[in-house]
Design a protein around this motif. Structure first.
Motif, PDB file in Angstrom:
ATOM      1  N   ALA A   1       0.818  -1.207   0.000  1.00 27.61           N
ATOM      2  CA  ALA A   1       0.000   0.000   0.000  1.00 27.61           C
ATOM      3  C   ALA A   1       0.855   1.261   0.000  1.00 27.61           C
ATOM      4  N   ALA A   2       1.978   1.223   0.712  1.00 28.00           N
ATOM      5  CA  ALA A   2       2.854   2.385   0.761  1.00 28.00           C
ATOM      6  C   ALA A   2       3.401   2.722  -0.628  1.00 28.00           C
ATOM      7  N   ALA A   3       3.723   1.692  -1.408  1.00 26.73           N
ATOM      8  CA  ALA A   3       4.210   1.922  -2.768  1.00 26.73           C
ATOM      9  C   ALA A   3       3.135   2.590  -3.617  1.00 26.73           C
ATOM     10  N   VAL A   4       1.888   2.157  -3.452  1.00 24.82           N
ATOM     11  CA  VAL A   4       0.776   2.769  -4.188  1.00 24.82           C
ATOM     12  C   VAL A   4       0.595   4.221  -3.754  1.00 24.82           C
ATOM     13  N   LEU A   5       0.594   4.453  -2.447  1.00 22.70           N
ATOM     14  CA  LEU A   5       0.440   5.815  -1.929  1.00 22.70           C
ATOM     15  C   LEU A   5       1.532   6.732  -2.466  1.00 22.70           C
ATOM     16  N   ASN A   6       2.744   6.251  -2.532  1.00 19.12           N
ATOM     17  CA  ASN A   6       3.858   7.061  -3.006  1.00 19.12           C
ATOM     18  C   ASN A   6       3.641   7.532  -4.441  1.00 19.12           C
ATOM     19  N   HIS A   7       3.138   6.639  -5.281  1.00 19.02           N
ATOM     20  CA  HIS A   7       2.852   7.012  -6.671  1.00 19.02           C
ATOM     21  C   HIS A   7       1.737   8.047  -6.742  1.00 19.02           C
ATOM     22  N   ILE A   8       0.677   7.842  -5.985  1.00 15.11           N
ATOM     23  CA  ILE A   8      -0.460   8.759  -6.038  1.00 15.11           C
ATOM     24  C   ILE A   8      -0.068  10.145  -5.536  1.00 15.11           C
ATOM     25  N   ALA A   9       0.712  10.172  -4.451  1.00 10.59           N
ATOM     26  CA  ALA A   9       1.137  11.447  -3.884  1.00 10.59           C
ATOM     27  C   ALA A   9       1.965  12.256  -4.878  1.00 10.59           C
ATOM     28  N   ALA A  10       2.641  11.574  -5.800  1.00  4.92           N
ATOM     29  CA  ALA A  10       3.490  12.252  -6.782  1.00  4.92           C
ATOM     30  C   ALA A  10       2.746  12.586  -8.072  1.00  4.92           C
ATOM     31  N   THR A  11       1.456  12.246  -8.143  1.00  5.34           N
ATOM     32  CA  THR A  11       0.679  12.445  -9.362  1.00  5.34           C
ATOM     33  C   THR A  11       0.053  13.839  -9.379  1.00  5.34           C
ATOM     34  N   GLU A  12       0.263  14.563 -10.448  1.00  6.84           N
ATOM     35  CA  GLU A  12      -0.265  15.921 -10.574  1.00  6.84           C
ATOM     36  C   GLU A  12      -1.789  15.905 -10.510  1.00  6.84           C
ATOM     37  N   GLY A  13      -2.337  16.792  -9.704  1.00  3.90           N
ATOM     38  CA  GLY A  13      -3.789  16.894  -9.574  1.00  3.90           C
ATOM     39  C   GLY A  13      -4.367  16.072  -8.449  1.00  3.90           C
ATOM     40  N   CYS A  14      -3.543  15.241  -7.818  1.00  6.83           N
ATOM     41  CA  CYS A  14      -4.008  14.408  -6.701  1.00  6.83           C
ATOM     42  C   CYS A  14      -3.687  15.099  -5.378  1.00  6.83           C
ATOM     43  N   HIS A  15      -4.697  15.326  -4.589  1.00  9.86           N
ATOM     44  CA  HIS A  15      -4.527  15.938  -3.274  1.00  9.86           C
ATOM     45  C   HIS A  15      -5.005  14.941  -2.219  1.00  9.86           C
ATOM     46  N   ILE A  16      -4.063  14.374  -1.486  1.00 12.38           N
ATOM     47  CA  ILE A  16      -4.416  13.378  -0.473  1.00 12.38           C
ATOM     48  C   ILE A  16      -4.697  14.111   0.838  1.00 12.38           C
TER      49      ILE A  16
ATOM     50  N   HIS B   1       5.891  -9.362  -5.282  1.00  8.39           N
ATOM     51  CA  HIS B   1       5.176  -8.347  -4.512  1.00  8.39           C
ATOM     52  C   HIS B   1       5.673  -6.953  -4.863  1.00  8.39           C
ATOM     53  N   ASP B   2       6.993  -6.771  -4.893  1.00 10.05           N
ATOM     54  CA  ASP B   2       7.564  -5.455  -5.132  1.00 10.05           C
ATOM     55  C   ASP B   2       7.247  -4.964  -6.542  1.00 10.05           C
ATOM     56  N   ARG B   3       7.303  -5.844  -7.523  1.00  5.53           N
ATOM     57  CA  ARG B   3       7.013  -5.437  -8.895  1.00  5.53           C
ATOM     58  C   ARG B   3       5.533  -5.106  -9.064  1.00  5.53           C
ATOM     59  N   LEU B   4       4.671  -5.885  -8.415  1.00  2.73           N
ATOM     60  CA  LEU B   4       3.236  -5.621  -8.502  1.00  2.73           C
ATOM     61  C   LEU B   4       2.857  -4.341  -7.757  1.00  2.73           C
ATOM     62  N   ALA B   5       3.507  -4.085  -6.625  1.00  2.49           N
ATOM     63  CA  ALA B   5       3.226  -2.859  -5.888  1.00  2.49           C
ATOM     64  C   ALA B   5       3.551  -1.631  -6.734  1.00  2.49           C
ATOM     65  N   ASP B   6       4.683  -1.680  -7.415  1.00  5.83           N
ATOM     66  CA  ASP B   6       5.070  -0.570  -8.284  1.00  5.83           C
ATOM     67  C   ASP B   6       4.077  -0.409  -9.436  1.00  5.83           C
ATOM     68  N   LEU B   7       3.704  -1.537 -10.041  1.00  3.56           N
ATOM     69  CA  LEU B   7       2.725  -1.490 -11.133  1.00  3.56           C
ATOM     70  C   LEU B   7       1.374  -0.990 -10.629  1.00  3.56           C
ATOM     71  N   GLY B   8       0.979  -1.425  -9.433  1.00  3.18           N
ATOM     72  CA  GLY B   8      -0.295  -0.993  -8.870  1.00  3.18           C
ATOM     73  C   GLY B   8      -0.341   0.506  -8.653  1.00  3.18           C
ATOM     74  N   GLY B   9       0.764   1.063  -8.158  1.00  2.00           N
ATOM     75  CA  GLY B   9       0.814   2.506  -7.970  1.00  2.00           C
ATOM     76  C   GLY B   9       0.722   3.261  -9.276  1.00  2.00           C
ATOM     77  N   LYS B  10       1.439   2.782 -10.281  1.00  2.00           N
ATOM     78  CA  LYS B  10       1.413   3.436 -11.587  1.00  2.00           C
ATOM     79  C   LYS B  10       0.018   3.356 -12.213  1.00  2.00           C
ATOM     80  N   LEU B  11      -0.616   2.177 -12.122  1.00  2.00           N
ATOM     81  CA  LEU B  11      -1.929   2.008 -12.752  1.00  2.00           C
ATOM     82  C   LEU B  11      -2.994   2.819 -12.018  1.00  2.00           C
TER      83      LEU B  11
END
Length: 329
Positions: free
Chosen positions: A15-30, A172-182
């Motif tokens: 989940a942390a990997a997903v959160l990290n991607h979202i936090a870095a996405t333009e237009g996303c305000h967590i 797990h690590d590869r899927l977490a990264d992919l999950g964040g990107k997707l």
């Protein structure tokens, strides 16, 4: 819509990997992060933050840690969530059941990042079960959440190849990264078009990924070498692949197989027979084929290479030993 107010819910590293991607996405305000309460961990049983909480604090995002969303506490948490007025709730490996009243709060819905190609492997352990079943492909699904267990309609999905040497940890690590990107792509799509197309799952094709238990790590040498390799990879690093060695003039020895590979050989010996190392691999006869152990760890000891283990425990006893199997290890 030019920006998106988000509440994120998750707990472990995935989940942390997903959160990290979202936090870095333009237009996303967590606006807030929900994660499970701090739990005792380590030898001292000190309270430990979840990986998601650690990341949220570093990003200066408010953190909430309810024990439940039901009962009196759940009513208070629901009011708190409604006060945030989120456009989206994004969930990744949160670990708490969310009632429909929570899922209905955000303007555009609640979405889950799931580590399989739904409807395959609904449930708790999709990564490990994909490995254990010898799958060549897995992936990430972004699902519009509903009350059922991983039953909601699919809005995004992307496949990922499983390599011959992937373990539960590496996959797990590869899927977490992919999950964040997707998930980031999903939010950007919503920001651009204002809605997400949904594809209902075909429940007739659904399979379930039961939670992994220590029993899943017990090696049964009467199985094929490819099946054993799949099991070793699926239970690495936890709970670990375990067997008991019965060597002459030694007490039964519980060991964990840390790494290995399928050897393209056959043997007439009984499954479980330990053969002399070749090419740096400790060979063990299987029901079909031979499994080559590259490294293993005796209970209470350190990880050893196959050669070091053989020299330390087997050489004086001869070149061929038996591996006794037990369900109590």
């Amino acid at each position: 819509m030019t920006d998106c107010s988000i509440v994120f819910m998750g707990t472990p590293d995935f989940a942390a990997a997903v959160l990290n991607h979202i936090a870095a996405t333009e237009g996303c305000h967590i606006d807030a992060v929900y994660t499970q309460p701090d739990r005792p961990a380590g030898r001292g049983h000190h309270l430990r933050h979840s990986p998601v909480k650690e990341l949220a604090l570093s990003l200066h995002i408010p953190v909430f840690q309810p024990e439940s969303f039901r009962g009196a506490e759940g009513d208070m948490e629901l009011k708190k969530l409604k006060s945030l007025k989120p456009d989206l709730v994004i969930v990744a490996a949160y670990g708490l059941i969310l009632p429909q009243t929570v899922l209905d709060v955000p303007k555009f819905g609640s979405y889950n990042v799931h580590a399989s190609l739904l409807p395959k492997y609904r449930g708790a352990a999709p990564i490990q079960r994909a490995l254990m079943n010898g799958d060549c492909v897995t992936g990430i699904t972004i699902m519009h959440m509903e009350k059922g267990l991983d039953t909601g309609p699919i809005v995004m999905q992307r496949a990922l190849a499983i390599s011959q040497n992937d373990t539960a940890e590496t996959l797990h690590d590869r899927l977490a990264d992919l999950g964040g990107k997707l998930m980031s792509e999903t939010v950007l799509f919503l920001l651009k078009y204002g809605q997400l197309a949904e594809l209902p799952q075909d429940s007739a094709l659904a399979t379930y990924a039961d939670k992994i238990t220590p029993a899943d790590g017990i090696i049964h040498w009467e199985e094929s070498s490819s099946k054993i390799h799949a099991t070793v990879r699926a239970v690495t690093p936890w709970p670990g692949a375990r067997t008991v060695l019965h060597l002459p003039e030694r007490k039964p020895m519980l060991v964990k197989i840390v790494s290995g590979k399928v050897i393209d050989q056959s043997s007439e010996d009984v499954p479980g027979t330990l053969l002399e190392p070749e090419d740096g691999l400790l060979r063990i006869v299987c029901g079909q084929g031979i499994y080559g152990v590259a490294s293993l760890r005796p209970a209470g000891g350190k990880t050893l290479s196959a050669g070091d283990f053989w020299n330390g425990y087997c050489r004086k006893e001869g070149k061929k030993q038996a591996v006794a199997l037990t369900e109590s290890c």
